[in-house]
Design a protein around this motif. Structure first.
Motif, PDB file in Angstrom:
ATOM      1  N   ASP A   1     -19.875  47.929 -13.055  1.00 54.36           N
ATOM      2  CA  ASP A   1     -19.145  49.050 -12.457  1.00 54.36           C
ATOM      3  C   ASP A   1     -17.981  49.408 -13.377  1.00 54.36           C
TER       4      ASP A   1
ATOM      5  N   LYS B   1     -14.343  47.265  -5.188  1.00 53.64           N
ATOM      6  CA  LYS B   1     -15.234  47.099  -6.341  1.00 53.64           C
ATOM      7  C   LYS B   1     -15.333  45.634  -6.766  1.00 53.64           C
TER       8      LYS B   1
ATOM      9  N   THR C   1     -27.294  57.172  -5.788  1.00 52.82           N
ATOM     10  CA  THR C   1     -26.961  55.907  -6.448  1.00 52.82           C
ATOM     11  C   THR C   1     -25.451  55.760  -6.542  1.00 52.82           C
ATOM     12  N   SER C   2     -25.030  54.514  -6.724  1.00 56.01           N
ATOM     13  CA  SER C   2     -23.608  54.231  -6.940  1.00 56.01           C
ATOM     14  C   SER C   2     -23.500  53.093  -7.951  1.00 56.01           C
ATOM     15  N   THR C   3     -22.952  51.950  -7.555  1.00 54.79           N
ATOM     16  CA  THR C   3     -22.781  50.826  -8.469  1.00 54.79           C
ATOM     17  C   THR C   3     -24.116  50.417  -9.088  1.00 54.79           C
TER      18      THR C   3
ATOM     19  N   GLN D   1     -24.789  60.715  -7.986  1.00 56.44           N
ATOM     20  CA  GLN D   1     -24.302  59.435  -8.499  1.00 56.44           C
ATOM     21  C   GLN D   1     -22.791  59.411  -8.337  1.00 56.44           C
ATOM     22  N   HIS D   2     -22.260  58.400  -7.665  1.00 58.81           N
ATOM     23  CA  HIS D   2     -20.815  58.322  -7.470  1.00 58.81           C
ATOM     24  C   HIS D   2     -20.121  58.149  -8.816  1.00 58.81           C
TER      25      HIS D   2
ATOM     26  N   TRP E   1     -17.750  58.907   0.230  1.00 58.79           N
ATOM     27  CA  TRP E   1     -18.036  58.762  -1.192  1.00 58.79           C
ATOM     28  C   TRP E   1     -18.459  60.097  -1.786  1.00 58.79           C
TER      29      TRP E   1
ATOM     30  N   GLY F   1     -26.126  50.414  -5.032  1.00 59.94           N
ATOM     31  CA  GLY F   1     -24.775  50.907  -4.796  1.00 59.94           C
ATOM     32  C   GLY F   1     -24.141  50.238  -3.598  1.00 59.94           C
TER      33      GLY F   1
ATOM     34  N   ASP G   1     -23.684  55.085   1.791  1.00 60.73           N
ATOM     35  CA  ASP G   1     -23.811  56.527   1.615  1.00 60.73           C
ATOM     36  C   ASP G   1     -25.280  56.936   1.527  1.00 60.73           C
TER      37      ASP G   1
END
Length: 350
Positions: free
Chosen positions: A99, A122, A168-170, A195-196, A262, A289, A293
């Motif tokens: 991340d 995080k 998607t995120s992390t 994507q965050h 988010w 992620g 979300d």
């Protein structure tokens, strides 16, 4: 107690990050550059490392490379919100960082209240993350053809038969690379990606993905017609919604809505698509992620007759978002990231 090593050449940033983490109950040690960080790995044995990108003696990318080879563990990059910082951060994610965190800018004291909950969230997620991104980098390198650009099909105009909605995120950039490189240039539906990421990062992400896959990848910076053969990445710092302009299906950026936690919001993207496209013509894909979300919207999509895919826990860096979809009963299929493209093709097969 989770142990965190804070690596930064700025004494002020080290102090701010250390105080936030200590107050949140983490055990913290510090290092001033990559050389000290590598030495501290053996002495302190941290569970998570926060790593500045730009440092003297040994920079963040070189240090990260050594960490992932010698003592792999979750690493969060701390990066400036610049185009150069975005490129370096995406390179770090390819090398194995799980991340990233935007470096506080301006008056630090004014940014602490906003920074603290993000940093704690995080680090908490990273402590349970699956460190597997270097494998994805190897897969990517195997599929590259030197520095030659992949041939691109022409985007096909006319109303598309349906849409694929990806959240998607992390760990998302690596997951997106894995999926999109396996999607052929003749894929029949547009693919929309939330994507965050901050605003300065998503253009670089889209450009990298465009150089990797056979589809045409672009950041949605204004009203954009949706066409087969295209991948549409939401611009950071905003939400992406599906709408119609003069009867034409488009994606466009919208100011962030505080009702959604988010951003770019997966939840908002999916619900806006359901307002303009029949559920049976939509496929939702929820990948790695933290948080949840998109899980609620994709569950509603499935209940309305749409189809959904959740990334399997075995491949997700953080199984928060796809795990929430599975727990809600909203996943038609659960697949490791390397099989998601194949599942999409199977869902659209005549």
């Amino acid at each position: 107690m989770t142990k965190v090593l804070v690596v930064d050449d700025s004494a002020l940033i080290r102090r701010v990050l250390s105080e936030i983490l200590t107050d949140a109950g983490f055990e913290v040690a510090i290092a001033r550059d990559g050389v000290e960080a590598l030495a501290m790995l053996q002495v302190f044995e941290p569970d998570v490392v926060t790593l500045d990108v730009q440092m003297p003696r040994m920079g963040g990318l070189e240090c990260l490379d050594r960490i992932m080879i010698e003592r792999p563990r979750p690493v969060i990059m701390v990066s400036s919100l610049t185009r150069e910082g975005a490129e370096e951060t995406l390179s770090a994610l390819e090398l194995g960082a799980v991340d990233f965190l935007p470096k506080p800018d301006g008056v630090i004291s004014l940014a602490v209240d906003e920074l603290a909950p993000v940093l704690v969230e995080k680090v908490t997620a990273a402590a349970t993350a699956r460190v597997g991104a270097p494998r994805r980098l190897v897969e990517r390198l195997r599929t590259r053809r030197g520095d030659e650009a992949l041939p691109k099909p022409r985007r096909r105009s006319g109303e598309p038969d349906g849409l694929v909605l990806v959240g998607t995120s992390t760990g998302g950039p690596g997951a997106l690379e894995t999926v999109l490189k396996d999607v052929g240039g003749d894929f029949p539906w547009p693919i929309l990606v939330a994507q965050h990421m901050p605003a300065t990062f998503t253009a670089s992400l889209a450009a990298r993905l465009d150089g990797l896959c056979a589809l045409d990848v672009l950041e949605v910076a204004g009203p954009t017609r949706l066409e087969a053969g295209g991948v549409y990445v939401a611009r950071g710092g905003a939400d992406m919604v599906v709408s119609r302009r003069a009867g034409i299906l488009v994606a466009l950026p919208a100011p962030t809505d505080p009702a959604f936690r988010w951003h770019p919001s997966v939840e908002r993207l999916v619900r806006s698509a359901m307002d303009h496209v029949a559920a049976e013509r939509l496929i939702g894909v929820l990948m790695t992620g933290m948080g949840d979300d998109g899980a609620g919207a994709m569950t509603a999509l499935r209940e309305a007759g749409g189809r959904t895919i959740a990334e399997a826990e075995q491949s997700a860096v953080v199984w928060g978002m796809p795990g929430a979809l599975v727990r809600m009963g909203g996943a038609d299929a659960i697949e490791p990231v390397g099989r998601i493209a194949g599942r999409l093709s199977a869902m659209l097969a005549p």
